[in-house]
Design an enzyme around this catalytic site. Structure first.
Site, PDB file in Angstrom:
ATOM      1  N   SER A 127      -7.150  -2.757  -9.659  1.00  0.00           N
ATOM      2  CA  SER A 127      -5.939  -3.219  -8.793  1.00  0.00           C
ATOM      3  C   SER A 127      -5.359  -5.146  -8.804  1.00  0.00           C
ATOM      4  O   SER A 127      -4.875  -5.063  -8.951  1.00  0.00           O
ATOM      5  CB  SER A 127      -6.963  -3.303  -7.532  1.00  0.00           C
ATOM      6  N   GLU A 253     -16.663  -9.837  16.537  1.00  0.00           N
ATOM      7  CA  GLU A 253     -16.456  -8.261  16.857  1.00  0.00           C
ATOM      8  C   GLU A 253     -18.241  -8.325  16.784  1.00  0.00           C
ATOM      9  O   GLU A 253     -18.627  -6.358  17.657  1.00  0.00           O
ATOM     10  CB  GLU A 253     -15.413  -8.015  16.236  1.00  0.00           C
ATOM     11  N   PHE A 300      -8.111  -8.300  10.990  1.00  0.00           N
ATOM     12  CA  PHE A 300      -8.806  -7.647  12.315  1.00  0.00           C
ATOM     13  C   PHE A 300     -10.308  -6.788  12.314  1.00  0.00           C
ATOM     14  O   PHE A 300     -10.575  -5.994  13.049  1.00  0.00           O
ATOM     15  CB  PHE A 300      -7.386  -5.899  12.392  1.00  0.00           C
ATOM     16  N   GLU A 301     -10.875  -6.736  10.741  1.00  0.00           N
ATOM     17  CA  GLU A 301     -11.482  -7.012  10.909  1.00  0.00           C
ATOM     18  C   GLU A 301     -12.776  -7.578   9.960  1.00  0.00           C
ATOM     19  O   GLU A 301     -12.209  -8.086   9.245  1.00  0.00           O
ATOM     20  CB  GLU A 301     -11.876  -5.449   9.838  1.00  0.00           C
ATOM     21  N   ASP A 316      -8.468  -2.768  22.575  1.00  0.00           N
ATOM     22  CA  ASP A 316      -9.884  -3.404  22.087  1.00  0.00           C
ATOM     23  C   ASP A 316      -9.736  -3.340  20.429  1.00  0.00           C
ATOM     24  O   ASP A 316     -10.678  -4.496  19.352  1.00  0.00           O
ATOM     25  CB  ASP A 316     -11.168  -3.419  22.539  1.00  0.00           C
ATOM     26  N   ASP A 350      -6.813   4.211  -1.610  1.00  0.00           N
ATOM     27  CA  ASP A 350      -7.652   4.173  -2.864  1.00  0.00           C
ATOM     28  C   ASP A 350      -8.884   3.695  -2.245  1.00  0.00           C
ATOM     29  O   ASP A 350      -9.810   5.312  -3.245  1.00  0.00           O
ATOM     30  CB  ASP A 350      -7.279   2.640  -3.166  1.00  0.00           C
ATOM     31  N   HIS A 354     -11.503   7.411  -3.389  1.00  0.00           N
ATOM     32  CA  HIS A 354     -13.440   6.641  -4.358  1.00  0.00           C
ATOM     33  C   HIS A 354     -14.340   7.332  -3.600  1.00  0.00           C
ATOM     34  O   HIS A 354     -15.446   7.829  -4.402  1.00  0.00           O
ATOM     35  CB  HIS A 354     -13.332   4.655  -3.785  1.00  0.00           C
ATOM     36  N   ASP A 391      -0.235   0.236  -7.716  1.00  0.00           N
ATOM     37  CA  ASP A 391      -0.724  -0.152  -8.960  1.00  0.00           C
ATOM     38  C   ASP A 391      -1.548   0.624  -9.897  1.00  0.00           C
ATOM     39  O   ASP A 391      -1.898   0.621 -11.381  1.00  0.00           O
ATOM     40  CB  ASP A 391      -2.364  -0.547  -8.498  1.00  0.00           C
ATOM     41  N   HIS A 498     -10.931   4.941 -11.401  1.00  0.00           N
ATOM     42  CA  HIS A 498      -9.065   5.534 -11.169  1.00  0.00           C
ATOM     43  C   HIS A 498      -9.135   6.505 -12.495  1.00  0.00           C
ATOM     44  O   HIS A 498      -9.117   7.053 -13.030  1.00  0.00           O
ATOM     45  CB  HIS A 498      -9.239   4.073 -11.516  1.00  0.00           C
TER      46      HIS A 498
HETATM   47 ZN   LIG Z   1     -10.131   1.445  -6.348  1.00  0.00          ZN
END
Ligand SMILES: [Zn+2]
Length: 563
Positions: A127, A253, A300-301, A316, A350, A354, A391, A498
Site C-alpha cells: 500500500s 479510552e 477515534f482509536e 461513545d 485490506d 488479510h 491500491d 496481496h
Molecule cells: Zn495489505
C-alpha cells in the site's frame, strides 16, 4: 422552428468557434503530446522518467481539458475487482434482491480504467509504494512513503528523493485539504499524502531507527503537522492515537494503553495550537460537537478504527466512514471558495482480506459505497472530480457455478447438468460442498494451527504454525454466512497476501474521461493535477511545465513548502 433555425445554427457556430479557439493558438489541449524517452527496465526508470511518462499518458488521454475545482479520491485499500463484484452482490442481497444486477455507488460513474499496481521492485505491491504512485505521480519501491525508489532502510538516500503529493500541492496552491481514513492516520495510504519516509513503519519516533533519526529522517506522525503556518489539512480523521501521544499520557479510552511517543511530544496539543478553536476529538460525541471548529483532528482509536461490523454506533463510539466523509466535505467546501482536495480511505477492506474474512471485507466495501454516495449527493459533477480506486488486489476468488441469487457468502448451490438438483450443494471431487468465495493464501487454511483445531476457522484467527490439513473440511453443517466464518485458504499463511492483478478506477466530473484504458497507477496523479487548473497553474508557476502548459518535470517539494 424555421425562423429559429438560423439562430440555433449561429449559436452552434459560436460554440464551435469557442471550442476551436485553443486549436487556433496551439495544439488541442485534449491531444497534447509529450515525448517520453525510451529506457531500459527497470534500470532506466528514474523518478523523472516515471513522472514524465505518467504526464504523457494523462495528457494523451485528454486530462488537460479538465476544469475541476475540487478533487475527492476514494481509496479502497485492497479492494480487488473480485471484492467489488462480491460486495455488490452482498449489498444487493441485503436489499432483498438476487444481487448480481445491483451496482455499488461508483459503478454508475461514466469513466473507468484498469490500474497496473506493481512497485518498482515488486510484481505484487504494497500500500505504501502504490499510494505514493497515486499521490505523487511516481512509482517507487515497496514500503516507500512519498519518496522515490531507493531502499527501505536508507534514510540518507531518501532525503534526496522527496516527492510532491497532490495534497501538499493543493495546500501550496491555496486549496483546502483533508484526510479521512479508517486506518491509523499514519498508516501507508494516508501517510503517502503528507509524509516522506523510505519505510512505512516509521509511524512514530519510537519506530524510527536511531541511525535514521540521526541522519535527519522524521517519523510519519509528526509530519502531519509539518505544513507552513496557517496551512495543512483542515480535517484529519482516522485512528492511531498512540502514534500522536507521549508515553507519559494514558490513552483516554483504553486504560491499558499509554502513548507510543518517547520524544515527549503531544501532537494532539500541537494540533490544537495550529489555529484558535482547532479541535482534537476521540469519540463520536466530541466529533459531532466540533462541527464548527476551524480545523479538526479526530483520532477515534488507539490503533486502527473498528470494522463497521464491530463499531459502536453510539455517541461513545466512533463515526462511520460515511459520517466522516460528510463532515469533511461540508467543512472543506465551506472553508475555501477556491476549492478543496480530499482523500477518503476505506482502509479495512485490506485488513479483513488479510485476515481471511470475506464478510468484513465485503461489509467494509459496502461502507465505502455509502461514503461515495454521500460525496455524490454533496457535490456537483460540474466542478468536482471524484476518483474511486484501489491500491492493490488480494487473493479472494469467486468460484464454481452458483445459481442466480445464491447467497454470496454461502455454499455453492446450482447445477451443471439438467440432472443436477439446483437446490442441493454442488460437490467437489471429494464429494464435499464448498463456498463461492475462497482465498488462495492465508489463515483460513484447514489444517490445525496453534490457536484453532483442524477444520474451518473463525475470525479473528492469528495462527502460529499450521499442521498439514487432512483433505478439506466438511462444510455441510457450517454457517458460512456468519460474520466470523473464515473462507478456506489453499496456502497456509499467518496473513493472506496481496494479489498482483489489476484494480479498477472509476471516475466522474471534470477530467474524468481521461481515465480509460489500462493505466500505470502513477497516471492517476497526472490526471488529477492536469484536470485541476489551480493545481496545474501552481506546478507551472514552479517551472515544471512544458510549452503546452503540461506539468512534465519532477517537482521539488521544497518549492511548494509555503504558499
Ligand atoms: Zn495489505
Amino acid at each position: 422552428m424555421h425562423v429559429r433555425l438560423p439562430a440555433a445554427l449561429a449559436l452552434a457556430a459560436a460554440l464551435l468557434g469557442g471550442c476551436a479557439s485553443p486549436a487556433a493558438r496551439g495544439p488541442d489541449p485534449a491531444t497534447r503530446a509529450v515525448d517520453v524517452p525510451q529506457v531500459d527496465h527497470p534500470a532506466g526508470e528514474t523518478a523523472a522518467w516515471w513522472y514524465r511518462s505518467g504526464a504523457a499518458r494523462a495528457a494523451g488521454n485528454g486530462a488537460m481539458a479538465g476544469r475541476a475545482k475540487n478533487v475527492i479520491v476514494f481509496l479502497g485499500d485492497g479492494m480487488s475487482l473480485t471484492t467489488v463484484a462480491a460486495a455488490r452482490i452482498l449489498d444487493g442481497q441485503r436489499g432483498g434482491q438476487p444481487g448480481e444486477e445491483h451496482a455499488l455507488s461508483w459503478e454508475h460513474f461514466p469513466a473507468t480504467a484498469f490500474s497496473k499496481t506493481y512497485n518498482t521492485d515488486s510484481q505484487t505491491p504494497d500500500s505504501a509504494g502504490t499510494m505514493t504512485a497515486i499521490a505523487t505521480g511516481v512509482k517507487t519501491h515497496m514500503g516507500a512513503i512519498g519518496v522515490a525508489a531507493g531502499h527501505r532502510d536508507d534514510c540518507e538516500d531518501s532525503l534526496g528523493k522527496p516527492l510532491l503529493s497532490w495534497l501538499r500541492l493543493a495546500d501550496s496552491a491555496g486549496l483546502a485539504t483533508g484526510i479521512v481514513t479508517t486506518a491509523r492516520l499514519t498508516h501507508a495510504t494516508p501517510g503517502a499524502t503528507y509524509a516522506h519516509a523510505p519505510d512505512r513503519n516509521w509511524e512514530n519516533d519510537t519506530d524510527l531507527p536511531e541511525s535514521a533519526a540521526l541522519a535527519g529522517c522524521r517519523d510519519i506522525a509528526q509530519q502531519l503537522l509539518a505544513f507552513a503556518p496557517g496551512r495543512g489539512p483542515l480535517v484529519a480523521l482516522g485512528g492511531g492515537r498512540g502514534e500522536f501521544l507521549p508515553a507519559s499520557q494514558r490513552d483516554p479510552e483504553r486504560d491499558d494503553k499509554v502513548g507510543l511517543r518517547l520524544d515527549g511530544r503531544d501532537l494532539t496539543a500541537e494540533w490544537r495550537q495550529r489555529a484558535p478553536g482547532a479541535a482534537y476529538v476521540w469519540n463520536t460525541r466530541q466529533f459531532r460537537a466540533a462541527k464548527d471548529a476551524p480545523a479538526v483532528l479526530g483520532l477515534f482509536e488507539f490503533d486502527h478504527m473498528q470494522y463497521e461490523h464491530d463499531r459502536d454506533p453510539g455517541e461513545d463510539g466512533e463515526p462511520s466512514l460515511e459520517e466522516m466523509t460528510r463532515f469533511a466535505i461540508a467543512k472543506l467546501s465551506a472553508a475555501n471558495p477556491r476549492g478543496f482536495v480530499l482523500l477518503v480511505e476505506g482502509a479495512r477492506i485490506d485488513h479483513a482480506n488479510h485476515e481471511g474474512n470475506a464478510y468484513r471485507a465485503l461489509d467494509e466495501t459496502a461502507s465505502l459505497s455509502r461514503a461515495v454516495r454521500a460525496a455524490i449527493d454533496m457535490t456537483s459533477p460540474e466542478d468536482t472530480l471524484i476518483v474511486v480506486t484501489a491500491d492493490h488486489s488480494h487473493t479472494l476468488s469467486f468460484v464454481g457455478y452458483p445459481k442466480r441469487g445464491n447467497p454470496i457468502l454461502g455454499k455453492v448451490r446450482g447445477r451443471l447438468t439438467e440432472d443436477d438438483d439446483p437446490e442441493s450443494f454442488a460437490r467437489d471431487a471429494l464429494g464435499l460442498p464448498y463456498t463461492t468465495l475462497l482465498y488462495a493464501t492465508g489463515p483460513g487454511y484447514a489444517g490445525a494451527s496453534q490457536r484453532q483445531p483442524a477444520g474451518p476457522k473463525r475470525h479473528l484467527h492469528l495462527p502460529g504454525a499450521f499442521e498439514p490439513a487432512q483433505g478439506r473440511p466438511d462444510l455441510a453443517d457450517v454457517d458460512t454466512e456468519a460474520p466470523d466464518f473464515m473462507q478456506e485458504a489453499l496456502v497456509p499463511m499467518k496473513s493472506e497476501t496481496h494479489g498482483g492483478d489489476d484494480v479498477g478506477i472509476w471516475a466522474r466530473g471534470p477530467g474524468s474521461s481521461a481515465f480509460r484504458g489500462t493505466l500505470e497507477q502513477n497516471v492517476i496523479y497526472h490526471v488529477i493535477v492536469q484536470a485541476t487548473p489551480r493545481l496545474r497553474a501552481r506546478l507551472c508557476a514552479a517551472g515544471t511545465c512544458n510549452a503546452d502548459g503540461v506539468p512534465v518535470d519532477l517537482p521539488d517539494p521544497e518549492a511548494f513548502a509555503g504558499p
